[in-house]
Write an enzyme that holds these catalytic residues in place. Structure first.
Site, mmCIF file in Angstrom:
data_model
loop_
_atom_site.group_PDB
_atom_site.id
_atom_site.type_symbol
_atom_site.label_atom_id
_atom_site.label_comp_id
_atom_site.label_asym_id
_atom_site.label_seq_id
_atom_site.Cartn_x
_atom_site.Cartn_y
_atom_site.Cartn_z
ATOM 1 N N ASP A 129 5.318 32.782 7.953
ATOM 2 C CA ASP A 129 5.240 34.121 8.539
ATOM 3 C C ASP A 129 4.202 34.111 9.671
ATOM 4 O OD1 ASP A 129 5.854 37.137 8.233
ATOM 5 O OD2 ASP A 129 3.699 37.108 7.861
ATOM 6 N N TYR A 241 -2.234 42.066 14.159
ATOM 7 C CA TYR A 241 -1.096 42.638 14.877
ATOM 8 C C TYR A 241 -1.545 43.558 16.010
ATOM 9 C CZ TYR A 241 1.731 40.853 11.053
ATOM 10 O OH TYR A 241 2.351 40.016 10.153
ATOM 11 N N HIS A 296 12.182 36.298 2.317
ATOM 12 C CA HIS A 296 11.125 36.000 3.288
ATOM 13 C C HIS A 296 9.979 35.213 2.654
ATOM 14 C CE1 HIS A 296 8.428 36.720 6.692
ATOM 15 N NE2 HIS A 296 7.501 37.119 5.841
#
Length: 323
Positions: A129, A241, A296
């Site tokens: 990820d 982020y 995921h």
């Protein structure tokens, strides 16, 4: 909706005072700390396997921490010094307060400096990820430090930025990148109903580990809640982020070391088409394996298969070198 029906529960969240036993399981390795000279930050990691063996460095994603690599720490310590890191801002690693301290160039430099602080000049680098994004960029910027690259459920960064601009469906799936630009509110949303969002990410039908996967135990979930319920523990991870748009668009860069890309096809956040597109950026042996029933959270979802695929890739590369 939750506020209207159960306001008391909505705003109730508990700081876990004591870590669950699984976080101190000796079979996973030893808790260690290293302070980086340039940044002055102290990093926490768990290490398994003898010092002096080749280094395998593991970089987790969001919202995770070193524990997401527990199956790999046990598996690869026989032949490697396996180090599962808490990235900048996560867990017991220092968390600078300003979002500017989480730019990609800082995160890439962290990995280089940690490698040197551990007494190594190269490693097998594995990332999942967001940790996969960092792993790709380390391999591009410091190719001499990465003997083999293994990435789980994250495409080459150039593929990601090109694909997201052309495919609205992926833009929607990555909508949390934009949501995370807001101050304080994303952190608050994670705390609602005692971290219901965090629990749902790993357990819900939409985003969690599927029925054919290795589901997280109650103790595993408690480990995540212990780490992320600490005061301020979500701000560092979300700041990763908040700094990404200052680094985009990324330049096209090629990867020159043997690369393995593993992908869970039922990933709720990343479209599988990006996996095959990554091939064009790897100018060496490239192997892609897509697991149809996996989510995921691949290395936790299908640990036995993932470990076997990694072993095959590593031994294949040793044979190819000898030849």
């Amino acid at each position: 909706w939750s506020i209207g029906r159960r306001p008391g529960e909505t705003f109730r969240w508990v700081v876990r005072e004591n870590p669950p036993a699984c976080l101190n399981d000796p079979s996973l390795g030893t808790h260690c700390y290293v302070r980086i000279k340039d940044s002055g930050l102290r990093f926490h990691y768990v290490a398994a396997g003898e010092r002096g063996k080749p280094l395998m460095l593991l970089l987790h994603g969001f919202p995770e921490f070193w524990y997401s690599w527990r199956h790999q720490l046990r598996e690869f310590k026989s032949e490697y010094r396996v180090v599962a890191l808490d990235l900048r801002g996560y867990g017991e690693t220092d968390a600078p307060s300003h979002k500017e301290n989480y730019k990609l160039d800082c995160l890439i430099t962290d990995i280089k400096d940690i490698l040197e602080s551990l007494g190594y000049n190269k490693c097998v680098l594995i990332g999942h990820d967001w940790g996969g994004m960092i792993a790709w960029l380390v391999a591009i910027c410091y190719p001499e430090m990465v003997t083999k690259l293994i990435v789980v459920n994250f495409p080459h960064p150039s593929v990601f930025t090109e694909y997201i601009l052309r495919h609205p469906s992926q833009l929607i799936k990555s909508g949390y990148y934009f949501f995370f630009q807001m101050p304080w509110f994303p952190e608050f949303m994670f705390t609602v109903n005692d971290f219901k969002v965090l629990k749902s990410l790993f357990t819900s039908q939409a985003t969690g580990i599927g029925r054919k996967g290795c589901r997280l135990t109650a103790e595993d979930i408690e480990a995540y809640l212990y780490v992320f319920s600490q005061p301020g523990a979500l701000t560092g991870p979300i700041n990763h982020y908040r700094s990404i748009f200052s680094c985009l668009p990324l330049q096209h860069h090629e990867v020159i070391m043997p690369t393995l890309l593993l992908w869970g096809e039922r990933d709720a956040f990343m479209e599988v088409e990006m996996a095959e597109m990554t091939r064009i950026y790897v100018k060496n042996h490239f192997r892609l394996t897509i697991l149809s029933e996996a989510s995921h959270w691949l290395q936790q979802d299908q640990p036995d298969i993932v470990n076997k695929l990694i072993w095959t890739f590593l031994k294949e590369e040793m044979t190819r070198k000898r030849e």
